[in-house]
Design a protein around this motif. Sequence first.
Motif, PDB file in Angstrom:
ATOM      1  N   VAL A  30     -58.343  12.069  98.097  1.00 47.75           N
ATOM      2  CA  VAL A  30     -57.249  12.420  99.004  1.00 47.75           C
ATOM      3  C   VAL A  30     -57.797  12.482 100.427  1.00 47.75           C
ATOM      4  O   VAL A  30     -58.811  13.126 100.680  1.00 47.75           O
ATOM      5  N   ASN A  31     -57.114  11.808 101.332  1.00 52.21           N
ATOM      6  CA  ASN A  31     -57.434  11.830 102.757  1.00 52.21           C
ATOM      7  C   ASN A  31     -56.147  12.100 103.517  1.00 52.21           C
ATOM      8  O   ASN A  31     -55.343  11.190 103.716  1.00 52.21           O
ATOM      9  N   GLY A  32     -55.935  13.355 103.891  1.00 51.57           N
ATOM     10  CA  GLY A  32     -54.677  13.710 104.541  1.00 51.57           C
ATOM     11  C   GLY A  32     -53.527  13.497 103.573  1.00 51.57           C
ATOM     12  O   GLY A  32     -53.488  14.094 102.504  1.00 51.57           O
ATOM     13  N   LEU A  33     -52.605  12.612 103.929  1.00 47.53           N
ATOM     14  CA  LEU A  33     -51.456  12.316 103.077  1.00 47.53           C
ATOM     15  C   LEU A  33     -51.624  11.020 102.284  1.00 47.53           C
ATOM     16  O   LEU A  33     -50.704  10.592 101.598  1.00 47.53           O
ATOM     17  N   ALA A  34     -52.804  10.409 102.379  1.00 50.21           N
ATOM     18  CA  ALA A  34     -53.078   9.161 101.665  1.00 50.21           C
ATOM     19  C   ALA A  34     -54.036   9.425 100.504  1.00 50.21           C
ATOM     20  O   ALA A  34     -54.869  10.328 100.558  1.00 50.21           O
ATOM     21  N   THR A  35     -53.900   8.625  99.436  1.00 49.97           N
ATOM     22  CA  THR A  35     -54.784   8.759  98.274  1.00 49.97           C
ATOM     23  C   THR A  35     -55.395   7.410  97.914  1.00 49.97           C
ATOM     24  O   THR A  35     -54.969   6.360  98.405  1.00 49.97           O
ATOM     25  N   SER A  36     -56.358   7.448  97.005  1.00 47.98           N
ATOM     26  CA  SER A  36     -57.031   6.227  96.542  1.00 47.98           C
ATOM     27  C   SER A  36     -56.379   5.644  95.291  1.00 47.98           C
ATOM     28  O   SER A  36     -56.970   4.777  94.647  1.00 47.98           O
ATOM     29  N   VAL A  37     -55.165   6.059  94.958  1.00 51.43           N
ATOM     30  CA  VAL A  37     -54.499   5.585  93.736  1.00 51.43           C
ATOM     31  C   VAL A  37     -54.435   4.054  93.705  1.00 51.43           C
ATOM     32  O   VAL A  37     -54.683   3.438  92.662  1.00 51.43           O
ATOM     33  N   ASP A  38     -54.137   3.421  94.834  1.00 51.13           N
ATOM     34  CA  ASP A  38     -54.049   1.954  94.879  1.00 51.13           C
ATOM     35  C   ASP A  38     -55.410   1.272  94.766  1.00 51.13           C
ATOM     36  O   ASP A  38     -55.477   0.052  94.592  1.00 51.13           O
ATOM     37  N   GLU A  39     -56.499   2.030  94.885  1.00 51.80           N
ATOM     38  CA  GLU A  39     -57.847   1.474  94.798  1.00 51.80           C
ATOM     39  C   GLU A  39     -58.477   1.706  93.425  1.00 51.80           C
ATOM     40  O   GLU A  39     -59.619   1.326  93.189  1.00 51.80           O
TER      41      GLU A  39
END
Length: 185
Positions: free
Chosen positions: A99-108
């Motif tokens: 998790v980075n702020g409001l973004a996640t690594s789900v797509d990666e």
Amino acid sequence: MIAGTFGLSAPALAQAQQSPSIQEVAVVPRFADGVLQGCAVNFQVIQYDTMYAGGRPVLLDGSFQIYNFGPGRVSAVLKLGFIDEIGGAHTAPSDAYLVNGLATSVDEAQHQMGSETSGFGLFGFRLGEQVTNSIVRIMTAGKFSFAYQREGGSGGVPIEIDMSQSPEKVSDWSECIDALLLSDR
């Protein structure tokens, strides 16, 4: 070792309830056949889980690892297991992501599997924007964040690993990553 603290004496319990988590963190290079193959942040965290454990303390044990297997073959792995009762066994989360702020690594995400260590899960990611942001955030702020889900759950429990009070660990991470990503393979 923090797992021994999971029994939580009265003073430790009082301290833990005043802070969001108790953490132990180590930066460890990973070698294969004498060659630097990866860099890891190993951690143990006791945190109060209000999403799945009714606010009881949960021990989360794991690592964030970066591996370089050659040109264009850099990847990341979260290895996680949790214990939510004294004397209990580790259980692998059903999902985990950075998790980075409001973004996640789900797509990666690339793969998810059981670990060679019983009760742990491995969550693999390609080197994309969010994995890169996590690597850089450790180098610049001494922190990274992730979330995990339990079987049958849909909400992620957020965890922040904070090494910012230990500049030597942040420096160890930066030196390891520089050596890992700048080496000829």
